[in-house]
Design an enzyme around this catalytic site. Structure first.
Site, PDB file in Angstrom:
ATOM      1  N   GLU A  44       0.829  -1.203   0.000  1.00 37.41           N
ATOM      2  CA  GLU A  44       0.000   0.000   0.000  1.00 37.41           C
ATOM      3  C   GLU A  44       0.869   1.260   0.000  1.00 37.41           C
ATOM      4  O   GLU A  44       1.857   1.353   0.735  1.00 37.41           O
ATOM      5  CB  GLU A  44      -0.899   0.016   1.241  1.00 37.41           C
ATOM      6  CG  GLU A  44      -1.826   1.224   1.286  1.00 37.41           C
ATOM      7  CD  GLU A  44      -2.582   1.358   2.604  1.00 37.41           C
ATOM      8  OE1 GLU A  44      -3.775   1.699   2.569  1.00 37.41           O
ATOM      9  OE2 GLU A  44      -1.971   1.126   3.672  1.00 37.41           O
ATOM     10  N   LYS A 135      -8.836   4.361  -2.249  1.00 40.98           N
ATOM     11  CA  LYS A 135      -9.275   3.829  -0.949  1.00 40.98           C
ATOM     12  C   LYS A 135     -10.534   4.542  -0.461  1.00 40.98           C
ATOM     13  O   LYS A 135     -10.588   5.762  -0.397  1.00 40.98           O
ATOM     14  CB  LYS A 135      -8.144   3.985   0.067  1.00 40.98           C
ATOM     15  CG  LYS A 135      -8.366   3.262   1.395  1.00 40.98           C
ATOM     16  CD  LYS A 135      -7.109   3.371   2.236  1.00 40.98           C
ATOM     17  CE  LYS A 135      -7.216   2.561   3.515  1.00 40.98           C
ATOM     18  NZ  LYS A 135      -5.983   2.627   4.324  1.00 40.98           N
ATOM     19  N   CYS A 169      -5.528  -2.194   2.532  1.00 44.15           N
ATOM     20  CA  CYS A 169      -5.416  -2.209   3.989  1.00 44.15           C
ATOM     21  C   CYS A 169      -6.750  -2.489   4.674  1.00 44.15           C
ATOM     22  O   CYS A 169      -7.370  -3.523   4.448  1.00 44.15           O
ATOM     23  CB  CYS A 169      -4.805  -0.883   4.432  1.00 44.15           C
ATOM     24  SG  CYS A 169      -4.074  -0.880   6.094  1.00 44.15           S
TER      25      CYS A 169
END
Length: 315
Positions: A44, A135, A169
């Site tokens: 990430e 994200k 994540c």
């Protein structure tokens, strides 16, 4: 076609240096090709790096000159896909016939160009960018430097017999984000992390068992020695610095929850695992979360995949 060789590049960025980090990524794509991998996965926000300084330098202090200076530098080092920042990697993927999932900090012109998104980019074996997933919800201190994404990148991709999907994540803890990918046939989850076996050791196996899918968790490494000493936060970062800001934890779980690669910590490297799609089909015999075990007449998910923007022009 039932088999897929996946390489995880667990590496440290050249922290907050986009071009140098992209060159390191290119080197590991070449290494993955030498291992005859079909897919190589990176952690990430690897390019140009995770914002480790925020929690260690009073990142929440309002109007802090130091935080403003660091944010401006971070923004300058962001990846602009439209500018062609990833074009050399796309060419490399096409040359070596290898697909890539790469975590970047995206500086997005379609949102004004002055906010950063934690973005997971998929480049296929032909060098085409298949998805750009921003994200959905930055976590904790990330919210001080990252903007909220949207559902545009919640997409899956075919590679050999496999259907790939990727999340950043803590998105892997979101039941509806997972369901969005399961419903598109996902049987290989790519989960990317900044780097901690504390993050990967439970969720990797949990998602594998829930989805009856393979799960590849790709993490980064970050040591005090990886911190450039010319940044204004250097001395603060070095005060009581841990041995690792990110210790890795890359891992691979099979559809039955068994480790194919247990969490790897405190080392950079390329870790390769061969996957057999028959294990997915066997695991789905008694549980298929989006198939024979679903009840869309009772519960159903609606997903907005429109790329969000503050303006709409009609010429």
């Amino acid at each position: 076609m039932n088999e897929l060789k996946v390489a995880i590049a667990q590496i440290a960025p050249v922290w907050l240096n986009r071009d140098a980090t992209l060159q390191k990524v290119a080197d590991f794509i070449r290494q993955a090709d030498e291992e005859k991998s079909d897919l190589v996965v990176f952690g990430e926000a690897l390019v140009p790096g995770y914002p480790f300084w925020v929690e260690r330098t009073e990142g929440a202090r309002f109007n802090s000159p130091l935080q403003k200076q660091m944010y401006a530098h971070y923004l300058d080092q962001g990846v602009v896909i439209e500018r062609g920042d990833l074009a050399p990697l796309a060419i490399l993927c096409a040359e070596h016939q290898i697909a890539t999932y790469l975590g970047v900090m995206e500086r997005a012109p379609d949102r004004g160009g002055h906010s950063l998104y934690c973005t997971l980019v998929y480049i296929d074996k032909t060098g085409e960018v298949g998805s750009v997933h921003r994200k959905l919800q930055p976590t904790y201190e990330e919210r001080l430097v990252w903007a909220q994404g949207d559902g545009h990148g919640l997409r899956t991709h075919q590679l050999n017999a496999f259907t790939l999907g990727g999340l950043n994540c803590y998105e892997n803890w979101l039941p509806l984000a997972r369901a969005a990918l399961y419903g598109q046939g996902e049987d290989l989850r790519i989960a990317v992390w900044p780097g901690s076996n504390g993050l990967t050791q439970d969720i990797t196996r949990f998602v594998a068992l829930e989805g009856r899918s393979f799960v590849v968790s790709a993490s980064g490494i970050m040591r005090p020695s990886d911190m450039p000493n010319d940044l204004p936060v250097y001395e603060l970062m070095m005060e009581n610095a841990p041995n690792y800001f990110a210790n890795g934890g890359s891992a691979v779980a099979a559809p039955n929850g068994d480790w194919l690669l247990s969490p790897q910590t405190e080392q950079e490297g390329l870790f390769c695992v061969e996957l057999d799609h028959r294990m997915v089909r066997e695991a789905r015999q008694n549980f298929d979360v989006a198939g024979h075990y679903a009840r869309p007449d009772v519960t159903r998910l609606e997903i907005n995949r429109e790329r969000q923007s503050t303006v709409h022009f009609t010429e």
